[in-house]
Enzyme design. Sequence first.
Site, PDB file in Angstrom:
ATOM      1  N   ASN A  64       0.808  -1.247   0.083  1.00 47.62           N
ATOM      2  CA  ASN A  64       0.063   0.060  -0.139  1.00 47.62           C
ATOM      3  C   ASN A  64       0.860   1.236  -0.091  1.00 47.62           C
ATOM      4  OD1 ASN A  64      -2.292  -1.582   0.048  1.00 47.62           O
ATOM      5  ND2 ASN A  64      -2.834  -1.305   2.434  1.00 47.62           N
ATOM      6  N   ARG A 386     -11.649  -3.986 -14.044  1.00 49.22           N
ATOM      7  CA  ARG A 386     -10.471  -5.054 -13.539  1.00 49.22           C
ATOM      8  C   ARG A 386     -10.925  -6.554 -13.746  1.00 49.22           C
ATOM      9  NH1 ARG A 386      -6.680  -1.556 -11.206  1.00 49.22           N
ATOM     10  NH2 ARG A 386      -7.624   0.017  -9.993  1.00 49.22           N
ATOM     11  N   ARG A 416      -5.768   2.043 -12.909  1.00 49.43           N
ATOM     12  CA  ARG A 416      -4.581   2.233 -12.817  1.00 49.43           C
ATOM     13  C   ARG A 416      -4.042   0.890 -12.563  1.00 49.43           C
ATOM     14  NH1 ARG A 416      -4.346   6.004  -8.393  1.00 49.43           N
ATOM     15  NH2 ARG A 416      -4.287   7.770 -10.066  1.00 49.43           N
ATOM     16  N   HIS A 446     -16.554   3.233 -14.393  1.00 52.26           N
ATOM     17  CA  HIS A 446     -16.067   2.629 -13.155  1.00 52.26           C
ATOM     18  C   HIS A 446     -17.393   1.591 -12.839  1.00 52.26           C
ATOM     19  CE1 HIS A 446     -15.182   2.121  -8.787  1.00 52.26           C
ATOM     20  NE2 HIS A 446     -13.946   1.584  -9.406  1.00 52.26           N
ATOM     21  N   TYR A 479     -12.409  -9.792  -1.067  1.00 49.24           N
ATOM     22  CA  TYR A 479     -13.060  -8.207  -0.942  1.00 49.24           C
ATOM     23  C   TYR A 479     -14.412  -8.553  -0.816  1.00 49.24           C
ATOM     24  CZ  TYR A 479      -9.278  -5.884  -3.735  1.00 49.24           C
ATOM     25  OH  TYR A 479      -8.306  -5.272  -3.794  1.00 49.24           O
ATOM     26  N   ARG A 575     -14.043   2.668   5.097  1.00 49.94           N
ATOM     27  CA  ARG A 575     -12.703   1.622   5.400  1.00 49.94           C
ATOM     28  C   ARG A 575     -11.402   2.438   5.255  1.00 49.94           C
ATOM     29  NH1 ARG A 575     -11.696  -1.019   0.414  1.00 49.94           N
ATOM     30  NH2 ARG A 575      -9.952   0.496   0.009  1.00 49.94           N
ATOM     31  N   HIS A 603     -15.352  -3.522   0.788  1.00 47.03           N
ATOM     32  CA  HIS A 603     -15.230  -2.890  -0.750  1.00 47.03           C
ATOM     33  C   HIS A 603     -16.549  -2.483  -1.075  1.00 47.03           C
ATOM     34  CE1 HIS A 603     -14.428  -2.515  -4.892  1.00 47.03           C
ATOM     35  NE2 HIS A 603     -13.551  -1.908  -4.576  1.00 47.03           N
TER      36      HIS A 603
END
Length: 721
Positions: A64, A386, A416, A446, A479, A575, A603
Site C-alpha cells: 500500500n 479490472r 490504474r 467504473h 473483497y 474503510r 469494498h
Amino acid sequence: MTVDASPTLPANDAEPDAPVAQEDRYTNRELSWLSFNRRVLAESENESYPLLERLRFLSISASNLDEFTMVRIAGLEGQVQRGIETQAIDGASPRQQLAAIREQLLQLEDRQQASLDTLSALLAEEGIILAPVEALSDEQQGWLAAYFESDILPLITPQAIDPSHPFPFVANKGIGVIFRLKRGKRQADLIEMVLIPSGAPRFVRVPGEQAIYVAIEQLVTRFADQLFPGFKVLGDGVFRVLRDSDIEVEEEAEDLVRYFRTAIQRRRRGHVVLLELDEDCDGIAETLLREQLEVDEDMIVKSGGMLGLADLATICNEPRPDLKFTPFSPRYPERILEHDGDCFSAIREKDIVIHHPFESFDVVVDFLRQAARDPAVVSIKQTLYRAGDQSPVIAALIEAAQNGKAVTAVVELKARFDEERNIHWASELERVGVQVIYGFTEWKTHAKVSLVVRREEDGYRTYCHFGTGNYHPINAKIYTDLSFFTANAALGRDAAKLFNFITGYIEPDDLEHLALSPIGLQEQLFALIDAEIANAKAGKPAGIWVKLNSITYKPMIDKLYEASQAGVEIHMVVRGICSLRAGLPGVSDNIRVKSIIGRFLEHSRVWAFANGKALPSRQAKVYLTSADAMSRNLVRRVEVMVPITNKTVHDQVLGQVMLANILDTEQSWQLDPDGQYHRLRQGDGGFNCHQYFMANPSLSGRGAALAEHEVPRLTLRGADA
C-alpha cells in the site's frame, strides 16, 4: 440474536473545543490514507491472528505504501515542481502536505521494521526463519554459495560506473546492490552496481526441515568475491527505487490504445520519487546514487532493516495451515441450486443479491457462461474495469461471441496498474468479434454492469447484474462486495441507456430507477439527504447509514454536516480515507464513523435512508452503488447507483449486511473528533461481522432452505426491524 450497539458509540473522554478555522472541519486526504495504512499495519501486530496472516498484513501495508508513494507523493511533488499551489481540503499546500507526509512516512516505516522484527522472532519459534547468511551453519552457507554460483550468477550482471559505462536504468521497485571496490594499491576505487532481475526469487529457501529464507540481496553482498574475484570490497549498500507511476490522459489523444501503450512505457521510466537505502550504505556510493537518480535529501529514506517488505507475501505461501486462517469455502446460493443451476430461472422468479466472498463469485461467472451457451440469448453487454490475469469472465464473453451472440465489452484502459492487462484483454476480445468500447477519454467507466437480453415466450427479457466490485475472480475471494441480479424491466431499460451513453454519448434524461454519475448521481444523493433533513426538522425519525471505501468530496461532506446539524443520526462505515470529521461540536455531533479492517477487505458501497422510520426498517430507501464519495467518482467517472426494492434483498442488505457492519466491534476502529482512530472492544462481548457472515447464510440466496435453517437476526436496540 441481539447485539448491543452501544460499544460503537462511546462517549469521548474529552471533546475538543468547537473549531474556529475552516480547515479544522476536514482531514487531509493524504494523511487520512496514512492513518488507514496504520490500521492495516496494526493487523500485523494483532496477537489473535495466526503468524503468517500477520506477516501478510505487514506485506500488504508495505505494498500500500509503495503505491501511495508512486501515485500520491509523486503527484504532490509534480505540483511543487510546476509551482502549483492548489490547496487541499484542509487548506494545506502541496509543499506542506509533503512535509507532513514525510514525517508520518518515516514513522510508519520504522513501525513496519519493528513489526518485522517481532514476527521474525515468533516465526523462528515455529521453524520459519528469516536469517542473515552469517547466522547459518557452515553446511547451509556452503549450499547457498553453490546455489549462488549455479542459479544466481547467471542471472545478474555487474556493471561498472565510470565515463565509459553509463549509469544503468533502475526499474520501478527495482532492488540493487552498489559496491565500492579496489584492486591493487595504486588503482583508483571502482564503483560497481548489481541490479536484482525481476525474474529472480526475492527470497531463497534453504533445504531442510526448517523453512529458512535468505533475501537475495544478502547473497549478492555475502558472495561478492564470486562476482569480483581479485577485488577488495571497501563498502557496499542495498538500495531500492520507486518511480512516478501515474498516467495522465491527454484529452487530445486520438487513439487511446496506442496512447496507453506508449504511456505504460513512459511510466516505467518515470522520475524517481523515493530512494530507499540500508542505513549502512557506503557514503561514496550513496552520493553517486543521489546524483545519478537526481534525488534530494527529502526523497531518501534510510532503513536499518529489510527493504521492499511487500515481497514478504511470498513467504506467506509456506505450507503451514496451522499458521494461517482456517480455510473458508464460500457458499453457492441455494436459490439458484433450487432451479437446477439455471440462473435466469432463479432471477426471473425474484431479485437476488450475492454477498462476496461469503457467497461464491462462481454465480457471476455462471450467469455469463449460461448466457454464452443459451440459444435463447441474443446479446450481452458488459463493463470491465479490472478482470484479473486468468479471467473466466473474459472467457465467457469470448465463448458468447464465438457462439454468435452480439457481445459488447466496455474495457476501461485507465484502470490504474491494470492498463496493460486491459489492453491485452481488449485485443483478445476484438479478435473473436466482440465489439470493444473504450468509454470516455476524460472519464473512467467504473460502473459494474452486465446486461443479457434473452428471447422468451412472451418476448425479449433483460437480465442485469449490478456490482459494487470488479469482475475479478481473485479479488472476489478477499473483497466484500455485493452482486445484485434482477430481471426488472425498468432496470433493464435503464441499463441499456447506460450502455448507450458509454458507447454512443447518448446522455439519458429519462432514467426510471438508476442514477448515474457524472450526470445526476450526486444530485439524487443530495435530494435523499435533504429529505432526511426535512424529516428531522419535522420531528420524524431521520437517519442515514452509509458504507464506503472513501469520502473526500467536500460538497458531500458539507451536506452530511448540514444533516447532522439538523438532527439526522448518521452511521458511516468508511474503510479507508475519510476527510470528514466525526463528532465535532456544532458541526458533526450526530455523525459516527468507523473503519473495519479484518480478514477480508471491505469494498461494498451502500446508502440507506430512514425515510420517516427508525433504521433499520422496511420503509427505508436502500441503494447499492459502484461509487465512493470522492470527486473522481461523482464528477469524473461513470458510476451507477441502483435502488433495492425487493423485500428479501432489502432485508439482507439493510438488516444483515449494513447492521452487522455497524454492530461490529472486533475489527472496528472508531474515528474520534480529533481525526484519530481507536480500536473498539475485542474479545469477550465483542462482535465480528466477518465471522457472522461466514457462519450464517444470506437471506436472498438461501431460498426455501430458510424454513429449515433460520438465519440469526441481528437487532439494533430500539430500532424497528
